[in-house]
Scaffold this motif. Structure first.
Motif, mmCIF file in Angstrom:
data_model
loop_
_atom_site.group_PDB
_atom_site.id
_atom_site.type_symbol
_atom_site.label_atom_id
_atom_site.label_comp_id
_atom_site.label_asym_id
_atom_site.label_seq_id
_atom_site.Cartn_x
_atom_site.Cartn_y
_atom_site.Cartn_z
ATOM 1 N N THR A 129 42.985 35.129 43.408
ATOM 2 C CA THR A 129 43.268 36.572 43.495
ATOM 3 C C THR A 129 43.648 37.137 42.136
ATOM 4 O OG1 THR A 129 44.003 36.324 45.784
ATOM 5 C CG2 THR A 129 44.696 38.304 44.613
ATOM 6 N N THR A 155 39.447 46.115 45.901
ATOM 7 C CA THR A 155 40.454 45.843 46.934
ATOM 8 C C THR A 155 39.867 45.140 48.149
ATOM 9 O OG1 THR A 155 40.084 48.040 47.885
ATOM 10 C CG2 THR A 155 41.827 47.831 46.213
ATOM 11 N N LEU A 158 41.864 41.852 48.793
ATOM 12 C CA LEU A 158 43.316 41.950 48.613
ATOM 13 C C LEU A 158 43.978 42.398 49.902
ATOM 14 C CD1 LEU A 158 43.459 43.644 45.090
ATOM 15 C CD2 LEU A 158 43.463 41.218 45.652
ATOM 16 N N GLU A 159 45.208 41.935 50.098
ATOM 17 C CA GLU A 159 45.987 42.312 51.269
ATOM 18 C C GLU A 159 47.429 42.545 50.847
ATOM 19 O OE1 GLU A 159 45.646 39.240 54.127
ATOM 20 O OE2 GLU A 159 43.496 39.538 54.513
ATOM 21 N N ARG A 163 47.200 44.589 47.588
ATOM 22 C CA ARG A 163 46.330 45.735 47.853
ATOM 23 C C ARG A 163 47.022 47.043 47.478
ATOM 24 N NH1 ARG A 163 41.810 46.036 51.037
ATOM 25 N NH2 ARG A 163 41.166 48.159 51.638
ATOM 26 N N GLU A 167 45.743 49.645 44.733
ATOM 27 C CA GLU A 167 45.516 51.055 45.062
ATOM 28 C C GLU A 167 46.334 51.967 44.164
ATOM 29 O OE1 GLU A 167 46.464 51.228 49.162
ATOM 30 O OE2 GLU A 167 44.511 50.467 49.841
#
Length: 429
Positions: A129, A155, A158-159, A163, A167
């Motif tokens: 990541t 994104t 991504l979590e 994320r 953002e």
């Protein structure tokens, strides 16, 4: 040892020096045999007991040694298992963490099968990541260095907090891109104003300035065009030096004033402003948008309004200069050239090979007219004389008023035979 001592003590009973009971010798052999048997039996029993104890001890010792060996083997196997399943993965994790602290992102290659494997997998996922984010960040850095602001952090994979962080960064980049576009547009507008201001100072005429304004304004909006349109009230007083577009109807300009504003034109939208010359009808300066309409037309309104003011001031200044020069070289009453105007005409004539004839004219009876009807009547007569002279001599001659009431006509000699008759009909009669 016990048997030997016992037999030795039994032998001492047969000491020859001891007093001998007559009955004792007879029983001595029997006693020795019994004692010997007793000693042998006890010795055998002791030997058997000792052997049994030794066997039991050996067995116990063997069991103890086996137990200790088994414990040691279990400990060795446990240590090997711990080393394989915990120590080595932890060492790999430690190495990876150390590399991560130095900024080296790489996944963990050691495949473990226990809980450490989950930690290693999570660590590898984190490294992947961060590697993806770092790649995107490098691309973003390159684009920012080239003032493009067109790259974003992906994104898709991504979590959670990653994320939200991406953002937030992307939103910051979007804000930076918008600000960069605004700054670039503002720099373009300032360059345009600088060019227009420089032309206003250096241009040889207001017409040249007008052409420069129409040339530079479209740079503010790609695909746009700039034009001067006739005002519905009529053509302007001055010659602007550029072709004027047809008049814009009042329906398209319902509230147009000296302040620029966004208007709806027949071919789209644009910004329009009046160019007010102070006298006579104004013109409309229009910056018409093309296929690409700007998101914020506010700065363009200020730009077009400023350009319109510069144009109006330039033409007013030129009109004032022309008026001052005209008044200096022309008679205020009749509009004919005065002495200064004739001098300028001679200078402009230069090397002219033609022959010129000079005719002087002076109305008579002006003193009687002045004393009888006043100065206004005298001035009216002089105006009539000037008008008749213009009508009589035509376009090829030059008329001047040198004094009160002296007039002079300069005309080429060729074709001037009937000049005097045209000035004063019946003069030759």
């Amino acid at each position: 040892a016990w048997r030997t001592v016992t037999l030795a003590r039994t032998a001492m009973l047969d000491d020859p020096s001891a007093p001998v009971d007559p009955a004792w010798p007879l029983a001595a052999e029997t006693r020795r045999s019994l004692i010997a048997e007793l000693v042998n039996a006890e010795t055998n029993r002791l030997v058997i007991a000792t052997d049994s104890l030794a066997t039991i001890g050996s067995q116990r010792l063997a069991v103890l040694i086996g137990g200790i060996g088994a414990v040691l083997l279990v400990c060795a196997l446990a240590a090997a298992a711990i080393r394989r399943s915990i120590v080595q993965p932890l060492r790999v994790l430690t190495t990876a963490a150390t590399r991560l602290s130095r900024g080296e992102l790489a996944p963990i290659d050691d495949p473990a099968s226990d809980e450490i494997a989950k930690v290693a997998h999570a660590f590898s996922s984190l490294a992947d990541t961060m590697q993806a984010i770092w790649t995107d960040v490098n691309d973003i850095g390159d684009s920012v260095r080239h003032t493009e602001y067109d790259k974003r952090i992906s994104t898709d994979r991504l979590e959670g907090d990653w994320r939200r962080l991406a953002e937030t960064v992307n939103q910051t980049l979007a804000t930076g891109a918008e600000h960069n576009r605004y700054v670039e547009a503002e720099l373009v507008r300032r360059d345009i104003l600088t060019e227009i201001s420089g032309e206003a100072v250096l241009a040889q005429s207001a017409s040249a300035l007008t052409a420069s304004v129409l040339r530079h304004l479209p740079a503010a909006v790609p695909g746009s065009s700039a034009h001067l349109h006739l005002h519905p009230s009529g053509p302007p007083v001055f010659d602007l030096g550029v072709a004027l577009e047809p008049s814009i109807s009042a329906l398209e300009l319902p509230t147009l004033s000296s302040q620029a504003q966004v208007v709806q034109l027949s071919g789209g939208r644009g910004v329009a402003s009046l160019v007010d010359f102070g006298t006579g009808p104004p013109v409309l300066l229009v910056l018409a948008f093309g296929d690409r309409e700007p998101d914020n037309a506010g700065p363009l309104v200020d730009l077009v309004e400023t350009a319109a003011r510069v144009l109006a001031q330039a033409h007013r200044r030129q009109a004032a200069e022309w008026s001052a020069a005209h008044h200096f070289e022309h008679d205020a009453l009749t509009g004919l050239r005065n002495a200064a105007g004739l001098d300028r005409w001679f200078d402009e004539l230069g090397a002219d090979d033609r022959e010129w004839m000079v005719v002087g004219a002076q109305p008579l009876g002006l003193d009687v007219l002045d004393s009888t009807y006043g100065r206004d009547a005298r001035n009216a007569l002089l105006t009539i004389v000037a008008r008749r002279l213009r009508r009589a001599v035509g376009d090829g001659a030059v008329i001047g008023r040198l004094g009160d009431p002296e007039f002079v006509v300069l005309t080429p000699t060729e074709g001037s035979d009937s000049l005097l008759d045209r000035i004063v009909p019946g003069y030759y009669h």
